[in-house]
Each structure stands twice: as C-alpha cells, then as structure tokens.
Motif scaffolding. Structure first.
Motif, mmCIF file in Angstrom:
data_model
loop_
_atom_site.group_PDB
_atom_site.id
_atom_site.type_symbol
_atom_site.label_atom_id
_atom_site.label_comp_id
_atom_site.label_asym_id
_atom_site.label_seq_id
_atom_site.Cartn_x
_atom_site.Cartn_y
_atom_site.Cartn_z
ATOM 1 N N ARG A 44 0.831 -1.195 0.000
ATOM 2 C CA ARG A 44 0.000 0.000 0.000
ATOM 3 C C ARG A 44 0.870 1.250 0.000
ATOM 4 N NH1 ARG A 44 -2.207 -4.196 2.516
ATOM 5 N NH2 ARG A 44 -4.440 -4.601 2.199
ATOM 6 N N GLY A 45 0.469 2.228 -0.806
ATOM 7 C CA GLY A 45 1.225 3.463 -0.919
ATOM 8 C C GLY A 45 1.049 4.370 0.286
ATOM 9 N N ALA A 100 -3.483 8.088 -0.012
ATOM 10 C CA ALA A 100 -4.655 7.500 -0.656
ATOM 11 C C ALA A 100 -5.856 8.416 -0.498
ATOM 12 C CB ALA A 100 -4.968 6.133 -0.070
ATOM 13 N N ASN A 141 -3.156 -0.535 -6.736
ATOM 14 C CA ASN A 141 -3.432 0.787 -6.167
ATOM 15 C C ASN A 141 -4.900 1.000 -5.803
ATOM 16 O OD1 ASN A 141 -4.251 0.711 -8.828
ATOM 17 N ND2 ASN A 141 -3.830 2.874 -9.198
ATOM 18 N N TYR A 198 -4.888 4.446 -3.970
ATOM 19 C CA TYR A 198 -3.540 4.807 -3.535
ATOM 20 C C TYR A 198 -2.839 5.585 -4.644
ATOM 21 C CZ TYR A 198 -4.320 1.654 0.365
ATOM 22 O OH TYR A 198 -4.827 1.062 1.499
ATOM 23 N N GLN A 256 2.925 4.040 -5.072
ATOM 24 C CA GLN A 256 3.226 2.651 -4.771
ATOM 25 C C GLN A 256 4.554 2.568 -4.027
ATOM 26 O OE1 GLN A 256 1.450 -0.528 -5.652
ATOM 27 N NE2 GLN A 256 0.023 1.146 -5.358
#
Length: 495
Positions: free
Chosen positions: A296-297, A300, A409, A448, A451
């Motif tokens: 998960r980035g 978001a 994403n 998101y 990355q």
C-alpha cells in the motif's frame, strides 16, 4: 420416472465433474519412456555456456533426513526420499554444461579397473609390445560439491471443502509436504567453502470426489461415487529442487566472479538481476506461500457509502444514507492517519429526521499490512454538526474494517464504527444519563496515489512496460500488414 431422470442427470453432472480423471484413466500398460523434465531442467539446458568448465567431483549427495515412509498400519523399511540424490545432482550438473564431471561416487570401482588395465598393459609390454603406453593419470577436481537432502516435512498444511444435500455431495482435500536441499562448493586446494545455497520445494497431493446416495423410489436405492487423487512424485520434486540448487550455485558463483559465462556484460547483468529479484521475492515469502511485501502506498483518497443508525432517547431508529470522502496518509507499515468528511442523516420513525455532517480524524492500525486482505482497527476524534451548523458537538469514534486490494493501487473495504457524541441533544431530546450515540456501516474504495518502492513493484512495473511495448509492436505490425494489403490490392486493380 421423473425421479429417475433427475437421478440420472445428477450422475451425469458428477461424471462431468470428474471427466478429466475418466478420460485419462490408465486402462493399459504404458511403455518405457524418457524421464520427465521440469521447468528448471529447460533453464539449465538453455543457460549460457561458461568461459571454461569447472572440473568438479561429487562423492555423495545423500538423504540426511533418515525418514521412512509413513503407513497407517505396521512399519515399512522404504525411505520417504529417494536415495539417488547423487545421480540426480550429477545429471543436473551435466545438463548445465558448466562442469567437467569426474567419477567419485564409486571411486573404488574405478581404481580397481585401472589396476586391471595397468597390470594387463604391463604384461603385454613385457611379452608383446615394449612400446605400449602407460595409463594416463586421473583428473583431479578443482571443486567438490557437497551437501544433501536435509529435511522432508509431511503435512505442513492440509485442508479441504465439501458439501452434501439430500444424499448428493462432493468434496475436495489437499495436503502439502516439503523437501529441502543444501548444496555447497568447496575449493580442493585450500578447503575453503566457496558458496552454499538452500532450496526448498513443496509436494502437493489432491483428492476430489463426488457421490450420490438416494432413494429414487420405494425400496430402490441409487448409489454412485466418482473421484480421483493426484500425488506429485517425490522423485520429481527432489529432481527440481536439486536442479534449482545447481542453477542458484552457478549464478552465485558468477556474482562473486568464481566463474564467468560466455556472454556479454549486459546479458550477465540481466541474469544476476533476475536471480536477485527472484531471491528477494523468495525471502519475502513465508512458509505457507504468504508473500510479505509493502503493498500500500503512502497517500490514498478514500470514498465510501453506507448507512447510519441513531441510538438516542427516541424509539424506532431507522437506517439512513451515509457517504464520506477523505484522505489517508501512511505513518508506517501498520499505522495510518486519515481525515474524512461524512454527510449523513439520523432518523427515528415519524418523530425525528435530521441531516448531519462530521469531520473525523482517525488513527488506523492494519493487522496484516503485507497481505492483500487485512483487517484493521481505528480510533479517533471528530466534530459533529447539523447541516446549518446550528448545533456543533465534539465526539469520539472507534470501529473496525476489512480491506482487500483488488489491484496494486485500489483497495475495497467494509467498515463499521461506533460514534459517541458529547451531547444528549442529537435527537433534540435531553433524557437519561448517557449522551447520544450513532453507528455507521458502509463499503468504500481506497485509491492509492503512490506505490511502495520495492523490488516486487519495480518488477511489476517493468512487466507492465514490456506488455505495453509488445502491444504497441503488434499494433504497428498489424498496421504495416494492412498497408501492404491495401497497396497489393491497388497494384492488382491497376494491372
């Protein structure tokens, strides 16, 4: 007749379920064939050639587990793992073409035969031909390859599923075993261990069955059963693990310049990079194939819709629409901070219906941050206000949710939360000793914006770029072909 037709239809359905097994049943004996190859076998055969093969000897690559096959009743003296590890290793080394192999497993047989040759030539030299040449010396190994099969673990994971309804049922079961090998290269000049590699391979067993047990008429019982099992051969699993160990040993040696391939620097760098990516992915994968990597980035955008339900002083609470928008920021792998704006209504049947909005700041805790599916908990503070801002109240909220990444994403999540307002006037009634509360439930999407910069994501991005290039090349080829067809048609019409 109707019941009989239904039963026949069920039987046909079950037969179709197991048709793969039916169409491949061994009704007759099979002739001898060349042994099966694995995907790693093809990689070894197609591997770049070395600048100079390494003279290598293998004395013994044995089963060090000491395990015997497990049986339900009694005992057996059959070993759980093949005792032909040395032969498999020699074959893998030969397929790679990186090693000049010399016989060491049965060295005593070789020395005895050489003594026979030497004595025979000596007698022949005395009596017949004084110019008979001497026996050439034996090759000696520059590298010894040692190691063995160090573990064979059974039933590391088992499971299955099944269902039965009115005598009709089906089920499936599976079991995984695991085999591990170590391989090391030893310098014969000084005894130094040059490289050691470790490879593991799972062994899968599956069983699928379907059955029917039903009375189709009075004193008429229909019973049928279909099923098959598939067990991955331990020998093939061991062969693949040994071949993978040889491949890994060659590439590790290339990295440390113990030996070099007959290839360009760019091709060599590509081989090493692909191996490093595979190694990083393997190190991030736990024993039960759980791939642990940042998914998960950091930032978001979140949106959700659901229902809200008041718990106040009035009876008959009614669910009402709730929507929210927000922004989420990652603090670390487990913790996120998110700010959301919620628009919702609270209603008690026929007596109260009021529109509200809230501004919430939550601290989220992801329980399984490295998995696609993760439960999470959250707690925070917020401000609750009516639509016209006539009433503004602070509040606290807490809840739990479940998020699943459908793409790299995009995450879809379910959530439920409990909100406690520091006011007893949400429903315009001040009664009781507790402040008013309300609940919110919904489903939403996290998009998101970035990355994580991991080897896994970089590899995925390169794969996407390659796919785009291939698609663009195909489109260009189709365009050229269409232009050629058009020009050919024009030339034909002119002629």
């Amino acid at each position: 007749m109707l019941k009989l037709k239904s039963a026949i239809a069920v039987i046909l359905l079950l037969a179709l379920t197991g048709c793969g097994a039916f169409f491949n049943q061994p009704y007759q004996q099979q002739r001898a064939r060349v042994g099966e190859v694995t995907p790693v076998s093809e990689k070894l055969v197609n591997f770049p050639l070395p600048q100079e093969p390494v003279v290598a000897g293998v004395y013994n690559f044995k089963d060090q587990t000491g395990q015997y096959k497990s049986v339900e009743n009694g005992s057996t003296f059959s070993t759980a793992v093949s005792q032909g590890g040395t032969t498999m290793l020699i074959k893998a080394l030969e397929d790679s073409k990186w090693f000049t192999l010399i016989e060491r497993e049965n060295l005593s047989n070789l020395l005895n035969e050489r003594n026979i040759i030497r004595n025979t030539r000596s007698e022949y030299r005395k009596n017949q031909n004084p110019n008979e040449p001497n026996l050439p010396p034996l090759l000696y190994a520059g590298v010894l390859l040692e190691g063995g099969i160090i573990s064979y673990d059974t039933n590391i994971i088992t499971g299955g599923a099944g269902a039965r309804y009115f005598g009709v049922g089906a089920s499936t079961q599976y079991r995984e075993d695991r085999i591990s090998v170590y391989l090391r290269a030893v310098n014969t000049s000084n005894g130094k261990i040059l490289k050691t590699v470790y490879i593991s391979k799972t062994i899968l067993s599956q069983a699928v069955s379907a059955n029917l047990f039903k009375y189709v008429n009075f004193q008429r019982l229909l019973e049928t059963e279909i099923g098959f099992t598939k067990n991955e051969p331990v020998q093939l699993a061991l062969k693949e693990a040994i071949e993978k160990a040889v491949e890994a040993l060659i590439i590790e040696g290339i990295k440390d310049e113990l030996w070099l391939p007959r290839a360009s620097e760019e091709a060599t760098a590509t081989i090493i990079k692909n191996y490093e990516d595979e190694k990083a992915e393997a190190e991030a994968t736990q024993i039960y194939e759980r791939f642990l990597t940042e998914r998960r980035g950091q930032n978001a955008i979140t949106a959700a819709a659901g229902i809200s339900l008041i718990n106040g002083d009035l009876p008959d609470p009614q669910p009402q629409l709730n929507v929210k928008l927000g922004f989420k920021r990652q603090l670390n792998s487990h913790l996120n901070l998110d700010f959301t704006f919620n628009k919702f209504n609270l209603e008690n049947k026929t007596v109260f219906n009021q529109g509200f909005m809230s501004f919430d700041l939550n601290l989220n805790y992801n329980i399984l941050p490295y998995d696609k599916l993760t439960p999470y908990l959250f707690f925070g503070v917020g401000t609750n206000a009516t639509n016209n801002f006539e009433q503004i109240d602070p509040k606290i909220q807490a809840g739990l949710g479940l998020e699943y990444l459908v793409k790299e994403n995009i995450g879809v999540y379910l959530y439920g939360e409990h909100n406690l307002a520091f006011s007893d006037q949400l429903d315009n009634i001040d009664a009781g000793t507790m402040d008013d509360m309300f609940y919110r439930f919904g489903v939403g999407i996290n998009y998101y914006l970035t990355q994580p910069s991991t080897q896994f994501n970089k590899k995925k991005e390169l794969e996407r770029l390659k796919k785009k290039e291939i698609k663009a090349l195909k489109r260009e080829n189709r365009r050229k072909m269409q232009e050629e067809l058009k020009s050919n048609r024009k030339s034909k019409s002119n002629n």
